[in-house]
Design an enzyme around this catalytic site. Structure first.
Site, PDB file in Angstrom:
ATOM      1  N   LYS A   1      55.682  87.857   4.956  1.00 50.54           N
ATOM      2  CA  LYS A   1      56.854  86.252   4.768  1.00 50.54           C
ATOM      3  C   LYS A   1      57.484  87.178   3.101  1.00 50.54           C
ATOM      4  O   LYS A   1      56.584  87.334   2.184  1.00 50.54           O
ATOM      5  CB  LYS A   1      56.408  85.456   4.451  1.00 50.54           C
ATOM      6  CG  LYS A   1      56.474  84.743   5.590  1.00 50.54           C
ATOM      7  CD  LYS A   1      55.625  83.050   5.321  1.00 50.54           C
ATOM      8  CE  LYS A   1      53.450  83.363   5.047  1.00 50.54           C
ATOM      9  NZ  LYS A   1      52.826  82.454   4.829  1.00 50.54           N
TER      10      LYS A   1
ATOM     11  N   GLU B   1      50.442  80.054  16.771  1.00 46.49           N
ATOM     12  CA  GLU B   1      50.028  78.536  15.981  1.00 46.49           C
ATOM     13  C   GLU B   1      50.859  77.441  15.236  1.00 46.49           C
ATOM     14  O   GLU B   1      51.754  77.434  16.513  1.00 46.49           O
ATOM     15  CB  GLU B   1      49.322  79.299  14.475  1.00 46.49           C
ATOM     16  CG  GLU B   1      51.245  79.716  13.877  1.00 46.49           C
ATOM     17  CD  GLU B   1      51.293  79.244  12.574  1.00 46.49           C
ATOM     18  OE1 GLU B   1      51.055  79.207  11.381  1.00 46.49           O
ATOM     19  OE2 GLU B   1      52.145  80.560  11.830  1.00 46.49           O
TER      20      GLU B   1
HETATM   21  N1  PSU Z   1      54.900  82.023   8.721  1.00 46.51           N
HETATM   22  C1  PSU Z   1      55.787  80.864   8.992  1.00 46.51           C
HETATM   23  N2  PSU Z   1      55.614  79.887   8.584  1.00 46.51           N
HETATM   24  C2  PSU Z   1      54.088  79.410   8.199  1.00 46.51           C
HETATM   25  C3  PSU Z   1      53.299  80.058   7.815  1.00 46.51           C
HETATM   26  C4  PSU Z   1      53.612  81.198   8.174  1.00 46.51           C
HETATM   27  O1  PSU Z   1      56.728  81.812   9.373  1.00 46.51           O
HETATM   28  O2  PSU Z   1      54.060  78.212   8.134  1.00 46.51           O
HETATM   29  C5  PSU Z   1      52.382  79.891   7.605  1.00 46.51           C
HETATM   30  C6  PSU Z   1      50.909  80.461   8.418  1.00 46.51           C
HETATM   31  O3  PSU Z   1      50.324  80.095   9.163  1.00 46.51           O
HETATM   32  C7  PSU Z   1      50.720  81.639   7.744  1.00 46.51           C
HETATM   33  C8  PSU Z   1      49.497  80.417   7.095  1.00 46.51           C
HETATM   34  O4  PSU Z   1      49.260  81.868   8.498  1.00 46.51           O
HETATM   35  O5  PSU Z   1      51.267  80.094   6.348  1.00 46.51           O
HETATM   36  C9  PSU Z   1      49.293  81.556   5.441  1.00 46.51           C
HETATM   37  O6  PSU Z   1      49.370  80.239   4.911  1.00 46.51           O
HETATM   38  P1  PSU Z   1      48.376  81.344   2.935  1.00 46.51           P
HETATM   39  O7  PSU Z   1      49.695  81.971   2.697  1.00 46.51           O
HETATM   40  O8  PSU Z   1      48.221  80.221   2.400  1.00 46.51           O
HETATM   41  O9  PSU Z   1      47.787  81.924   3.690  1.00 46.51           O
END
Ligand code: PSU
Ligand code: MN
Length: 300
Positions: free
Chosen positions: A158, A24
């Protein structure tokens, strides 16, 4: 004109049935990691995929074109200021010709599946946010993992999320979750969440057989492996950093897609860079495992 442009290197690899790993771009943009750590993360992930014998395919929207695989000369473009593109945002980013849309896990899975890339690596997936029972914030990553026939390799979800509910939701959605080198759900920069996983498979060939079965049945799965112990953040240190980061995000009135980037940045500051070092290490480790898995899948 096709909606998704595949780079010549990735197109060749797919045509020759060689191993490909999607990556990604949100993690490498200013939304994911501070500079210059983001540049280092990109270089290390790409090198890890190549060292495993697979071809890296970074996803992004550049000048309104959805891309799978970028030329070396384009890598600098994903290190800068980005607009976050989750799966729901893809049509808008394309139709409105966004200069740089950084694809999250959900958007990357959609693009990878569309062009026949079946393995994907990230740092930590999104999931059920704390307090979701009130505000309903659940990452689009979870339904995307269920819907698209792609295997995701991550260090769990996370750590600032509601991890028990994230695992429950994965179960509800029918997403297989398999630990590699762990019996418990990893917690991103922390080795473990303490939550027991249903399955552990360390052998790469056995793992590929399971992944192959899931891809054949339709839909994706989550392969989890912990951050390398030497680079992990201590759970107690991380938990207090998370408390402060979440409080600060609440005080700033942040909600929706802005939450994850802000909280990641606050945690980076709170831990004096320790979380960033761990993030680089786990992203590289995931990319390496994804590369090995892609090679084994191709050998089946
Ligand atoms: N994990 C990381 N760094 C990030 C993300 C995840 O180590 O930047 C990003 C990923 O792109 C993931 C997104 O899909 O955060 C999720 O965002 P949200 O919680 O708004 O769905
Ligand atoms: Mn969200």
């Amino acid at each position: 004109m096709s909606t998704v442009r595949v780079s010549p290197e990735v197109a060749d690899a797919l045509a020759d049935r060689r191993a490909v790993v999607a990556l990604e771009s949100t993690i490498f943009s200013n939304l994911g990691l501070p500079s210059p750590a983001n540049r280092e993360a990109l270089a290390r992930c790409i090198a890890a995929v190549r060292a495993a014998g697979a071809v890296p395919a970074v996803t992004a929207v550049l000048d309104g074109v959805a891309r799978v695989g970028l030329a070396e000369s384009e890598h600098d473009r994903i290190l800068g200021a980005a607009r976050k593109v989750a799966e729901r945002d893809l049509p808008v980013a394309i139709g409105e010709a966004w200069q740089f849309g950084a694809t999250t896990v959900s958007a990357s899975l959609a693009l990878a599946a569309r062009v026949g890339v079946h393995v994907f690596a990230t740092g930590g997936i999104g999931g059920v946010h704390r307090g979701a029972e009130v505000h309903g914030d659940v990452s689009a990553d979870l339904p995307a993992l269920a819907r698209h026939a792609v295997v995701t390799v991550s260090a769990g979800a996370k750590s600032f999320l509601d991890l028990p509910r994230t695992l429950e939701m994965l179960e509800t959605l029918g997403v297989p979750v398999v630990g590699v080198g762990c019996d418990e759900f990893p917690a991103f920069t922390v080795v473990s969440s303490g939550l027991r996983l249903g399955h552990r498979i360390d052998d790469r060939v056995a793992l590929a057989r399971v992944a192959h079965a899931r891809l054949q049945l339709g839909g994706g799965m989550l392969v989890c492996t912990p951050v390398p112990a030497a680079d992990a953040v201590d759970a107690t240190v991380m938990h207090s950093a998370i408390e402060r980061a979440l409080l600060s995000a609440t005080q700033q009135g942040v909600s929706g897609p802005a939450v994850t980037p802000i909280v990641l940045a606050e945690i980076a500051t709170e831990t004096g860079g320790e979380a960033v070092r761990a993030n680089l290490s786990l992203a590289e480790n995931n990319a390496a495992l994804a590369g090995e898995l892609a090679v084994q899948l191709r050998n089946l």
